[in-house]
Design an enzyme around this catalytic site. Sequence first.
Site, mmCIF file in Angstrom:
data_model
loop_
_atom_site.group_PDB
_atom_site.id
_atom_site.type_symbol
_atom_site.label_atom_id
_atom_site.label_comp_id
_atom_site.label_asym_id
_atom_site.label_seq_id
_atom_site.Cartn_x
_atom_site.Cartn_y
_atom_site.Cartn_z
ATOM 1 N N ARG A 1306 85.224 43.804 8.849
ATOM 2 C CA ARG A 1306 85.112 43.916 10.302
ATOM 3 C C ARG A 1306 86.335 43.274 10.952
ATOM 4 N NH1 ARG A 1306 81.536 40.578 14.663
ATOM 5 N NH2 ARG A 1306 82.404 41.689 16.450
ATOM 6 N N HIS A 1351 87.065 42.471 21.480
ATOM 7 C CA HIS A 1351 86.699 41.116 21.049
ATOM 8 C C HIS A 1351 87.439 40.116 21.929
ATOM 9 C CE1 HIS A 1351 84.933 38.769 17.482
ATOM 10 N NE2 HIS A 1351 85.306 37.869 18.381
ATOM 11 N N GLU A 1396 79.839 40.149 21.459
ATOM 12 C CA GLU A 1396 79.241 39.013 22.164
ATOM 13 C C GLU A 1396 79.468 39.075 23.668
ATOM 14 O OE1 GLU A 1396 80.456 35.358 20.326
ATOM 15 O OE2 GLU A 1396 79.480 35.828 18.427
ATOM 16 N N ASN A 1538 75.250 38.687 15.871
ATOM 17 C CA ASN A 1538 75.960 37.482 15.450
ATOM 18 C C ASN A 1538 75.046 36.264 15.613
ATOM 19 O OD1 ASN A 1538 78.107 39.193 15.279
ATOM 20 N ND2 ASN A 1538 79.309 38.246 16.915
ATOM 21 N N TYR A 1540 74.468 31.944 14.391
ATOM 22 C CA TYR A 1540 75.004 30.784 13.690
ATOM 23 C C TYR A 1540 74.006 29.633 13.558
ATOM 24 C CZ TYR A 1540 79.598 32.953 14.094
ATOM 25 O OH TYR A 1540 80.653 33.801 13.970
ATOM 26 N N GLU A 1605 78.226 38.715 12.302
ATOM 27 C CA GLU A 1605 78.889 37.416 12.144
ATOM 28 C C GLU A 1605 77.861 36.391 11.714
ATOM 29 O OE1 GLU A 1605 81.189 35.753 15.319
ATOM 30 O OE2 GLU A 1605 82.204 37.643 15.782
#
Length: 1783
Positions: A1306, A1351, A1396, A1538, A1540, A1605
């Site tokens: 990606r 992005h 995002e 994404n 985290y 991500e």
Amino acid sequence: MKTQLWAVCLHILCLYGGLKSGVNGQKDFMLLAGPLTVEDVSSERDDPFDCSRPIPPGSKQYFEYLQSRGVTHFKVPLSWTQLLPTGLPSQPQQAVVKCYQTLLQQLLEVGLQPLVILHGSTVPESLRSRYGGWESQRLAEMFQLYAEFAFKEFAALAHSWVTLSDLDEVWHDGQAADASSLLKNILQLNKNIHQLYHQHFPGRDFNEVTELRSSYEKVWLKFGAQTTEERDAFLTKSFPSGFQWATSTESFKVEGGWLEGGKGETIWDRFGHDGLAFSNQTADLACDSYNKVVYDLYLLRGLQVKTYQFSISWARIFPSGHKSSQSEKGALYYDNLINALKEYGIEPVATLYHWDLPQVLQDSGGWNNTSIVEAFKDYADFCFSRFGDRVKTWNTFSSPWVVSHAGYGTGEHPPGVKDYVVSSYQVTHNVLKSHAEAWHIYNDKYRQTQGGKVGIALNSDWAEPLNPTKPEDVAAADRYLQFMLGWFAHPIFVDGDYPAALKTQIEKKRNECPHSVPAILPAFTPEESKRILGTADFFGLNHYTSRLVNSSEGGCNSGPEGVGDFQPHVDPTWPSTASEWIYSVPSGLRRLLNYISTEYLKVKKVPIYITGNGMPTEDSGDSFNDTSRVEYMRSYIDETLKAISLDGVDMQRFTVQSLMDGFEGKQGYSQRFGLHYVNFEDAGRPRTPKQSAYFFSQVIKQNGFGSRKLDGFKKPQVPFSRRFITLSSSEVPSKSKVIWEKFSKQPKFQRQMYHYGTFPQDFSWGVSSSAYQIEGGWNADGKGPSVWDEFTQKPGNIPENANGNIACDSYNRLEEDLYMLRALRVKSYRFSLSWSRIFPDGRRASLNQKGVDYYNKLIDGLLAHDITPMVTLYHWDLPQALQTIGGWENVEMIDIFNDFCDFCFATFGNRVKFWMTFNQPQTIAWLGYGLGQIPPNVKNPGTAPYTVAHNLIKAHAQAYHTYDDKYRKSQGGLVSIALNSDWVEPKDVDVPREVVAADRAMQFQLGWFAHPIFKNGDYPEAMKQQVGTKSELQGLSESRLPSFTEEEKKFIKGTADMFCINHYTTKIVSHITGLLSPHSYQHDWDFSEAQEADSPATAIKDQRAVAWGLRRLLNWIKEEYEDPEIFITENGVATEAKTTWDDNARIFFYKTYIDEAIKAYELDGVKVKGYTATSLMDSFEWLNGYRVGFGLHHVDFNNPNRPRTPKYSAHFYHQVIKDSGFPTPDDETMLYGHFQNDFIWSSATASYQIEGGWRADGKGLSIWDKFAHTPLKVFLDDNGDIACDSYNKVEEDVTILKQLKVNHYRFSISWPRVLPDGTTKFINEAGLNYYHRLVDALLAANIQPQVTLYHWDLPQALQRVGGWENETTVDKFKDYADLIFSRLGHKVKLWITINEPYNVAMVGHGYGVAAPGISFRPGTLPYIVGHHLIKAHAEAWHLYNDKYRAQQKGRISITINSDWAEPRNPHKQEDIDAARRLVQFYIGWFAHPIYNGDYNDVMKTVIRERSLAAGLPKSRLPEFTPEEIKRIKGTYDYFGFNHYTTVLAFPTDFGNLQHYDADKGTGTVVDRTWLDSGSAWLKITPFGFRKILKFIKEEYGNPPIIVTENGVSERGPVDLNDAHRSYYYEKYINQLLKAYLLDDVNILGYTAWSLMDNLEWATGFSERFGLFYVNRSDPKLPRVAKKSVSFYSTIINCNGFPDPALGPNDCLNPEPEGTSAPVTVNHVRFLGMKLSASDAETGLNTTFALLIVAAFGTICLSVWFVARKRNSRKHKRIDSVKMESKF
């Protein structure tokens, strides 16, 4: 047959005349009292007097009293067996005859007519054995002879006679016999007796009375003539063994969670939302019991109840009321509640229906609709099948009269139907049939296997005649009960139909009111009556109050009073309550129980359960000291006891309503029924016991009011043995320095790693307190003053002049402390004895027995609940009288203390097996006699601390030997001393003298006392050398540290059976040279102390929470003192006084500290035997007064009752005790398995972060170019000008991708590299060519490109015209996408439109910490930008879908990012709501319009309401048109995601601030046990990954998901052994596998962020996420594989996690990979430039060399040459760091 018998009796009365009774028989009316009774001790009841003993004294005065009250007749039952023991008239007992004659004469003398009863009912056994029962002709003949004898002896004194007094019993006694014989004999017997009387007394009227009274009349006659004293006499006895004590709640009153788990709306929800309850209150949250099962169980454990009655919410189980709508989440709530109850030995009693009908059913008529019977039957069937294996007692309905009366009659309750003519009676009809069907379902399907009971809980007042002399009032009171209780009880318990009184009255009214019939009573068919009759295994009774009733003319009015022709009243002398309905009339309960037993339980004898009894108080005044409730409960419970003990009523359970305050229907929260106070002003709904809770727990403990002697105490178990080891002296430094060598170089990741483990089951879990801190009663009952009393009485010594005069008032609140300990289920309780409470002046001669009694009660109370007392003999509160002789500086104190200990051992030692002589002697010596900060406030730092410590050690040893010599053999206990110690870390473990300083610090604090006691009887060598040397340097002739003689050393060493340690914090120690003057213990140390700055602060200065220090301390003790058994006797954390119930900081403290103890135990082999949490409750915290609290329970020191409320930490600690630590949760368990074969494995980058070439080949400027070149925007002024130079390193990037074994890559396209001004006016072919080359290289390597169009690097040219705020950017983006699709689409099959959008909108345009850096409109601009981003995505998707999909066959979507949010307190609805709101404002902001259509309701509602409240004309959140909604919805081919980390959420209130964060209304914290990363915002929380994936599945229709991500960062020195990253990927990917395999989430692929270290936006290059390290000190920017590369590639190679149980798997052995050696680069500033250490050194050397050249010419050149050569060697060394295994 029974009907025939009553007909016969009626015939007898009519045939022979006799006295008439009834409303109209006023002339012949008799008011009857009696009989005379005597107490039968054996049966615990009063039996009728039978002349087997003398007439009771005072009987004549009693008769006179009755006559004065209007009584006309007195019942005198004759005893057949006493008068004629053989049955023969020729053999009477003359004494008995004389006794009865005397008794009759007394009655006549005072004007009372005797009513003589020949016999009761039961045939005497002596006669039955010879003649048979009442069916026997021979027995009838004997009875006739007996009657003839009685007439002869007593007829002159009595003119009213009863043959058999209880025909019910006659019938019951003869049921087994032939019915016709019984009937014939009864008829003939009466006829013969009548004839006999006239034969003997011709001409005299025979007033024969056969008792044919109603049950009500019998009960009223039994109790109506009681004197006030007799009625209210308190019975001091115990209940029968096995009696059940219970408390209760009702679902809609306590649960809250009104929409949780899919629960349906109930009629009470609708009622509250329509504003019909008090002050518009609702039950939406109520007590929040839906989330607080553990909180409610705490209360039940504290109460000691063994039965808990609760109701099930029909709408929570079946939201629509029908089985087709069954909610599994609702059922799980009750499963959890029931399981928790059973786990603690509490029997659940479930009520199926307590008023909260599903609103959907009410919309169809509710209980008026006959179809509800079938619906209720299905509901009951489900509950029995789901919960019946654990629930053994069921109430079908609770107080159904209230439903019929208030819900469908008066309309006061929901559903608010005002129809007492039809609906009320129809509802009752349907309720009865529903009940019967439920009972039959259980009986037919479940009883045999489950063995439970099903009944119904009916409510009823007791009714008494307003005027007892008026028969019509007596009859009206009877009707009152029939209309209330009989309405339901008669069909179930008597004959399957409504009571005759009810039917008669309604028929009467039909005749009287033909044009306005006030009541229409449905009729049961014979089959229905048969099905209803007997459908109860017990009689449940809810009773609260009584009424006085008079007869009235109800006319044609509907309702019970109109139809029943009665009026209820209250006696003005009755105590009132907060409810206008409830008055305290305890005697009514006893009478009602007798009535129920007589009226309803003759045919089917079932026990009575009191299923509800209680009273409300006002929501004002003294909420905790509820004395009115205590008196109410005391009286009502005692009346129950009387009914059981004196009246023989079979009553087996008493249920106090209710466990806690709740939503009381129409009254809302204005009335409080609870034993526990609920603070409805606090969203956490804290629960606090009231005095009534403590009272009830005592009643339960005593099983009533008798002086019940408790069973013998269980001997405390001491799970350890004595220690008999003599150790040598410590070296300098000690061998224990190995602990620093072992632990101090641990990587932070390893140090932080949470260890799941448990202690053994015999581990001692405890809590602590100390006398002065909690007891109060400072001068009560002869207690003498202590040094702390003296100190705190002086103003200014303590903040706010606080003192311990009252403290927690534990001296007077022992039961309240025991309640907390029971609820916690601790195994031990550490407390201290107040020396001056036992010996007021410190010496035995002043013994205070009341002080001794207090501790005896405390110890006995602990043992009664299997809690081991851990007793501290001295916890700082020295008797002031002893301080006047010098206190601990005086050597006489050794013997004085020993005498105190001797007394305590002798007095308490038979029950106390764990003794500590002193608590923290180091604190006493240093703070009390050195610094003088605490009493006795002696300031002599150079010598007094050493003298005091010397005496304390000898006093301890003396006490130990006293126990050893005199008590150990008989008592078997153990003795130790509680020492305190911080852990200390050397400032630099690689510097030897710093390690020596740390070792010295340990010896000066802990070794000072531990070394003499646990080692060789002497002080540690480090201390002796240090103080000796200092003393010599100070010119002293001898050391200030006293010496022990050899005999003393021998006496001291080994005087401890276990090692007790108090620990709170860790310090950082560094070597210094201390001052020589003034003399001071502190200056003797030669080290300085500092805080461990990386750890959280606490409410006490210099006491940071450094959990990892505990493990090291325990290991040090193990090493230094040869592995003793260790008890942690104090450990806890202070929070500010304003932190009341939600003490998350304390939970984090215990969670981390206890885990470190478990590590020491399981990983290091330390013999940790016990843990004591400090403290049980908030208390007087010494010099801090009440400003801080250590307690697991909050104490309100502003309230004289000192109410104790469990904090969140109390519930947490209980769970720790229950689990004996931290068992591995399911989330931490590895799942072995594989993803699908075509799974996407990828890694990712972004153009600005890696490409560089910021102005190369015609690239235009981006907003990040400008942002990074703006000062102070990016950390260390880093920028992406070069970044990783990927623009020039396509081959190298593809090479490392191949090494990683991914099948996808990606990357993002730089919009300004392709379109420099953002428009298609100029296409930069050179830029496009870069992406062609990259895509081609990827495809050649069999790696599929995964392309992100945007992005974050918007062309700066577009930003100049507004950027994403300008809607024209949507079209520009569409044009840009069109170009890229057309040029690359034939090679790219996976597209992401925007990465995002949340960060673009909020971080870039709200917070302003990312490009374009706008922060001045945080309440509007982010929403506008987000709006346009969504539109831009949708347009790009439609473009691809319409123009390219058919040919290119690719997939396109958007990537949305989000954290997962958990509630900070998972038991708190407010926090749960905050977590949900956060997720909706995060992921939902963009996902909801795309996947579901339009913004989510949470955002729309909140933002609109807050906007309007601020005076804005409309919402700040833009609106989509219907056309836009339609165009946006469904614009996805997969869910790009994404993720985290996870956060803990809680609500925040920003007032009217117009800001995204204020709209979101949540704050976040993190759990301290979560592992850190290189980013402050990112904690390693794998469990959240699975949860949010499941959320996406459920919220957005299970779309296919590609994780685009996921990764973790590091900061600081480079270490290629990135163990934390391997750990992260293992745990997160395994959670992904669980989501895929266990939760059926549609996972297509996973992308690791990121391929290589890069420019991490505003943090520059300081945070590194890469799998490959980029060596920025090398101009070539080489990519170096970290260890995680091999780890991740192995997962890819295995396509998941192969099961090791299946043997070795080839995928786990990848080909070895060549990697460059790891590089450590430390950046420094040099001449304004950021350089690596080597480059900076080069620059420094170069500069220095140039200066030399200027001065010395040729020589300088030589020096420069040498320096460069040396620097070259250093450069190589710095760039080469070895890879070590640190994971």
